[in-house]
Design a protein around this motif. Structure first.
Motif, PDB file in Angstrom:
ATOM      1  N   ASN A   2       0.851  -1.185   0.000  1.00  0.00           N
ATOM      2  CA  ASN A   2       0.000   0.000   0.000  1.00  0.00           C
ATOM      3  C   ASN A   2       0.890   1.239   0.000  1.00  0.00           C
ATOM      4  O   ASN A   2       1.628   1.479   0.953  1.00  0.00           O
ATOM      5  N   ASP A  30      -2.074  -7.947  -9.149  1.00  0.00           N
ATOM      6  CA  ASP A  30      -3.302  -7.168  -9.219  1.00  0.00           C
ATOM      7  C   ASP A  30      -2.990  -5.773  -8.676  1.00  0.00           C
ATOM      8  O   ASP A  30      -2.302  -5.634  -7.667  1.00  0.00           O
ATOM      9  N   LYS A  32      -4.569  -1.632  -8.014  1.00  0.00           N
ATOM     10  CA  LYS A  32      -5.647  -0.648  -8.004  1.00  0.00           C
ATOM     11  C   LYS A  32      -5.025   0.712  -7.717  1.00  0.00           C
ATOM     12  O   LYS A  32      -4.226   0.864  -6.801  1.00  0.00           O
ATOM     13  N   ARG A  51      -2.228   0.406  -4.711  1.00  0.00           N
ATOM     14  CA  ARG A  51      -2.214  -0.855  -3.973  1.00  0.00           C
ATOM     15  C   ARG A  51      -1.965  -1.996  -4.963  1.00  0.00           C
ATOM     16  O   ARG A  51      -2.598  -2.071  -6.011  1.00  0.00           O
ATOM     17  N   LYS A  55      -4.214 -10.213  -4.908  1.00  0.00           N
ATOM     18  CA  LYS A  55      -5.597  -9.834  -5.190  1.00  0.00           C
ATOM     19  C   LYS A  55      -5.962  -8.612  -4.369  1.00  0.00           C
ATOM     20  O   LYS A  55      -5.897  -8.637  -3.141  1.00  0.00           O
ATOM     21  N   ILE A  56      -6.337  -7.532  -5.061  1.00  0.00           N
ATOM     22  CA  ILE A  56      -6.697  -6.276  -4.415  1.00  0.00           C
ATOM     23  C   ILE A  56      -8.172  -6.001  -4.689  1.00  0.00           C
ATOM     24  O   ILE A  56      -8.604  -5.964  -5.839  1.00  0.00           O
ATOM     25  N   HIS A  57      -8.947  -5.805  -3.626  1.00  0.00           N
ATOM     26  CA  HIS A  57     -10.384  -5.605  -3.795  1.00  0.00           C
ATOM     27  C   HIS A  57     -10.794  -4.136  -3.778  1.00  0.00           C
ATOM     28  O   HIS A  57     -11.826  -3.779  -4.342  1.00  0.00           O
ATOM     29  N   SER A  58      -9.997  -3.285  -3.139  1.00  0.00           N
ATOM     30  CA  SER A  58     -10.358  -1.872  -3.034  1.00  0.00           C
ATOM     31  C   SER A  58      -9.126  -1.004  -3.273  1.00  0.00           C
ATOM     32  O   SER A  58      -8.020  -1.366  -2.864  1.00  0.00           O
TER      33      SER A  58
END
Length: 200
Positions: A2, A30, A32, A51, A55-58
């Motif tokens: 991050n 991944d 974002k 980020r 696997k990045i969700h947000s």
């Protein structure tokens, strides 16, 4: 990973975020990216979240969760230091750009800000990125100087960063940006931190 980029409008935060995004893509991670421009057209704060991982969700970085804050200006670094997680790293330029309240005389620029940041219980590197950008031959390469300093704190191979830079910046500006990256990378690596704070 991050990474919060804190800058003033016009300093190249968006380009820096794109370099980081391209790096992550090339590493098959991944990624974002969330760009918050604020009052960038008037020299106001610009914040970008980057980020990347399996696997990045947000795209949003919450307070206390940033691994790294990459600050292009001293006050912007101080403004967002609360976003660092315990043991996180602040890499900031020593450059000072007066915000509008200081320019209009309604506020004062904080005194001894660099000293205060270096005294915090975090990993902190204060870099004279503007001087190194001048050495590189273009004052607008402060962003890539700081990318170089960031790269020096990671285990990602240097050539991966160089490739990402070449893929993002204009071809005619590639050489000067690669030189800027090299300066930031080497100047940062030449000091052994040992968990302590550094002024470069």
């Amino acid at each position: 990973m991050n990474i919060l980029i804190a800058a003033v409008g016009g300093q190249g935060a968006v380009v820096a975020s794109r370099i980081l995004g391209k790096l992550a893509q090339n590493l098959e991670l991944d990624v974002k990216v969330s760009e918050v421009h604020g009052m960038s057209q008037r020299g106001g704060s610009v914040v970008t979240y980057v980020r990347f991982g399996k696997k990045i969700h947000s795209p949003i970085i919450e307070k206390g969760t940033a691994d790294v804050i990459l600050a292009f200006e001293l006050l912007e670094g101080a403004r967002y230091v609360e976003w660092l997680k315990p043991g996180g790293t602040l890499i900031t330029s020593s450059q000072r750009i007066d915000p509008m309240p200081v320019i209009t005389g309604t506020a004062n620029y904080p005194e001894d800000l660099e000293k205060k940041l270096l005294s915090l219980p975090i990993h902190c590197k204060v870099i004279d990125a503007l001087a190194y950008a001048k050495e590189a031959g273009n004052l607008k390469t402060v962003n890539v100087i700081l990318i170089g300093a960031l790269a020096a704190t990671t285990e990602i191979e240097e050539d991966k960063w160089l490739t990402a830079i070449k893929e993002v910046v204009q071809e005619k500006l590639a050489d000067i940006n690669l030189k800027a990256f090299s300066l930031g990378y080497k100047k940062s690596r030449c000091i052994e931190s040992n968990g302590e704070n550094d002024e470069i």
